[in-house]
Structure formats: C-alpha cells, structure tokens
Scaffold this active site. Sequence first.
Site, PDB file in Angstrom:
ATOM      1  N   SER A   1      -9.678   1.951   2.870  1.00 21.97           N
ATOM      2  CA  SER A   1      -8.839   2.679   1.947  1.00 21.97           C
ATOM      3  C   SER A   1      -7.787   1.829   1.255  1.00 21.97           C
ATOM      4  CB  SER A   1      -8.121   3.802   2.698  1.00 21.97           C
ATOM      5  OG  SER A   1      -7.238   3.265   3.691  1.00 21.97           O
TER       6      SER A   1
ATOM      7  N   SER B   1      -9.908  -0.351   7.213  1.00 24.63           N
ATOM      8  CA  SER B   1      -9.386  -0.205   5.858  1.00 24.63           C
ATOM      9  C   SER B   1      -8.685  -1.447   5.308  1.00 24.63           C
ATOM     10  CB  SER B   1      -8.427   0.987   5.787  1.00 24.63           C
ATOM     11  OG  SER B   1      -9.134   2.186   5.941  1.00 24.63           O
TER      12      SER B   1
ATOM     13  N   LYS C   1       0.848  -1.208   0.000  1.00 26.43           N
ATOM     14  CA  LYS C   1       0.000   0.000   0.000  1.00 26.43           C
ATOM     15  C   LYS C   1       0.877   1.249   0.000  1.00 26.43           C
ATOM     16  CE  LYS C   1      -3.871   2.141   2.547  1.00 26.43           C
ATOM     17  NZ  LYS C   1      -4.780   2.024   3.709  1.00 26.43           N
TER      18      LYS C   1
END
Length: 487
Positions: free
Chosen positions: A155, A179, A80
């Site tokens: 996210s 997330s 990420k």
Amino acid sequence: MSALHELTLSEAATLLRQRQISSVELTRAFLERIDALDERIRAFTLVTADLALQQAREADQRLQRGEQVTPLTGIPLAIKDVICTKDIPTTCSSRMLEHFRPPFNATVMERLQAAGAVMLGKTNMDEFAMGSSTEHSAFFPTHNPWDLDRAPGGSSGGSAAAVAAGMAPGALGSDTGGSIRQPAALCNVVGLKPTYGRVSRFGLVAFASSLDQIGPFARTARDAALLLQAIAGPDPRDSTCSPTPVPDYTAELTGEIRGLRIGVPVEYWEAPGMEPGVARVGQEAIQRLRELGAEIREVSLPHTRYGVAAYYIIAPAEASANLARYDGVKYGYSYRDTSDMWEALDKTRQYGFGPEVKRRIMLGTYVLSAGYYDAYYKQAQKVRALIAQDFEHAFEQCDVLVSPASPTVAFKLGEKLSDPYQMYLNDVFTIPANLAGVCGISIPSGFSEGLPVGLQILGNAFAEATILRVADAFQRVTDYHTRRPSL
C-alpha cells in the site's frame, strides 16, 4: 556533480556538510521535480512546499552555525499519509479522514524533525493501507514510474514511486503484510520492514496492530540504514516498542559477507504464480551472493503455504476492531442528513469507507463473531505460531533467508481489481515475515521484460544490521539500484 534530484541521501548529506549545496537548493530541486512529474505519477496526496522551504532554511542555519548535525539534516523526505503530522492533513487516502489534521506528531516525525529532516509532503496509499497496488486510494491511483500503465505496488506505492522517480531521496512507509517490500520491488528501490517493535507505532494510524510497522524507502542500503537509525528505538508512548538498544547500522556495512549462511526456502521457489523471469533474476542474485563468499543452503518453511490464508483472517479481524472508531461522532467524516443516530452511523461508514476497506471489515467481523471465532480466528493464530516456529528453526541454520519479494513484476492498473484473491497473492512472499515479526528488506536485483525485480532478504528479530550488510554487499557489485526510469 549529478543533478540534485539524482543524488542519493548519503551523497546529498556529504555535499550539505561540505557546504557545496544548501538545503534550500536541494529542496527546491525536488519540489521542481514533483511539479514536473507528479501530474503523471500521482505519488503525492499533498505537497508541503512552504513548510519544506522553511525547514530547509532552518537546516541551512544549523549547518552554517556549525551546530551538531545528523546525516538527515537538510534532507528532503516524503511521508506516507498514514503517519500523523501535526496540523497537516493525514488522510490515509480515505474520505473518512479527508479533512483530519492531527493535533500531534507521530514519534517518527518528532525524530525526523529533531534530526533536521525536511518534509516534502504526504504520499498516496491504498485506503487505510489495505491493498497491494495503490489503486484503492479514495482519491486517485498512483502510477509506476517504470511504466505509467502499471501499478507501483502497495500500500506504500506513493512513497516507492516518489523515490523511484527522483521526487524524493528517501521516504517513510508502513508494512503490514509487505506494503514496503512489495512496492519497493516493483519500483526498483530499497524498502525495509523493521522487526515488530523496533520502530514506534505511536502516531501510525492503525490497520492491524500486531502486524503494522513503519520503515524506510531509499535508493541504497546505506541510505535505508541512515533512515532507520533516525527513527528506531524505544518509545514510552508505545508499549509494544522494544527497549532493545539500536546498533550503529552504517558501521555494519563492511561489504564483507564471506562465511555468512544464506538460506533459500524451497517453498518460496515452488509457489504457484511465480513468473519465470522473476525466478531467473532471483537465482542469478543468489549466485552473486555465493560469489561474494556466502554459504548457500536450502531450508524449509513448511507452513508458508498457509501464510496468506492466516493473514487474511488475522489482519481483517484487527482492522474491524481498529476501524470501529470511525463512527461519525468522534472524528473524521460524519453523515448528518438524518434524524436517527443509527442511520447516521450506517451512512457515515457507507460513504466514508471504500469497497476494499468494507470487504475487510466485514470479513474481520465475521471471523470474530460467535460460532466462528474458534473455527477461523483461533485456527489462524495457531498457524501464525507455527510460521514463527518455522523461522526460528530456519535461523538456527542460517543468518538470513533470501527469496523474490514479489512473484511477479509490476502488473497493469486495473488488471487485478476484479479478483481480490489474485491481488492478495502478490504478498505471498512478504506476509510470513509480518506474522512472525521478523525483519526484511527488498533491494533491486535485476529486470524481467524491462521491469524491476526485487530480492527479499529476511533476518531474525532485531537483525536489521545483518540484512543491511548483505544488501549493501550486493549493491557494491551490482548496478541495478543505479538505473532510473525514463520520464
């Protein structure tokens, strides 16, 4: 042998150790998969193909020399884009950090490199991890591999979509209010949020420091255990990182859960907005756990109803403080076309941040301001303490708790952008665990209207081995985690 991109992390590790495949072959297979699919899915903000092949060659040399290797040696992973990678762009999917190249690696990256893992690239996310759909990226939205018109969740939607589409066998994400677990549920992969303090946050770009935690995505509970094993443990550079010893997680995956006490929080099943198909899949999963010998009992978490409200006071408050550093002076985007430093500061933040980040900064600044601190922030912290007490009482009666990870299946892109409150409610089942600092995992548990549904398993602090054991036992008698989207 399955196509290389269809292998789980564990299967690939076995074949690498047996020298039936090489890391270079494995890495090329995933890079080709990314080339073929990512134009439609948009899971990656950056693909580091040259670096990945270099790391793969080094891994092959370690394997060939018979050096001591780990289960991650030669395994390609996606990261990420909120985790710092030395000399490689770390953008947080924000214009503010679009050209930022950290001069250091996050602790988790150092540990993955020491384990011999290969980095495929950085994955898309909601800007500064603020969002539940990966539509708040400053660059482009990510699409759900199960239906390209739908959101992958957020996210960490880029990491979840990359694993679901077979573009990586595993990935890292971060979880501030759900997330990791929410996108894992919407994309039919495993996503684990460790206990706060189990994994070092050094090098994780901060959103809300008392809630953030790095965790793994994978296709199976066993693979998630291997990834967590590699990144967990004390870190002198993060004072909030716990010295609690890290157990051997894979040794706990016995498939045996007879006699385990599994709590079903009644409030989670009465939440408004829960889709009937999601509730049905959840109940079927609980029945399957009962058949495996677990003892199912109802429990109450009475302050759950206040979780979302408390979170959206505490998290923006911390975000407003953390993001104050982006002033155009120290690093990141800087607006220079002015002779006045105050106007430069104003324009830098005006053009550098997206609308969702600005909304949360303003909300956080408001609740921390004189006259409102006691009315909002202090009250939210009291609610947080009550939610933590609820979990303490529940874990006196049960070993784990189960619920759906998300009240809905994946929603259409753009469907909730005009109503932030509806978007925030997507995390209604995941937020309480962050407020209490306990661990949780989402695993594939079935389908509703052809779309994946995730089962959330929550454990007490540092009980990752227990939730992984339940997840692994469930996956031994079901095949939901083996199903792949048509791409």
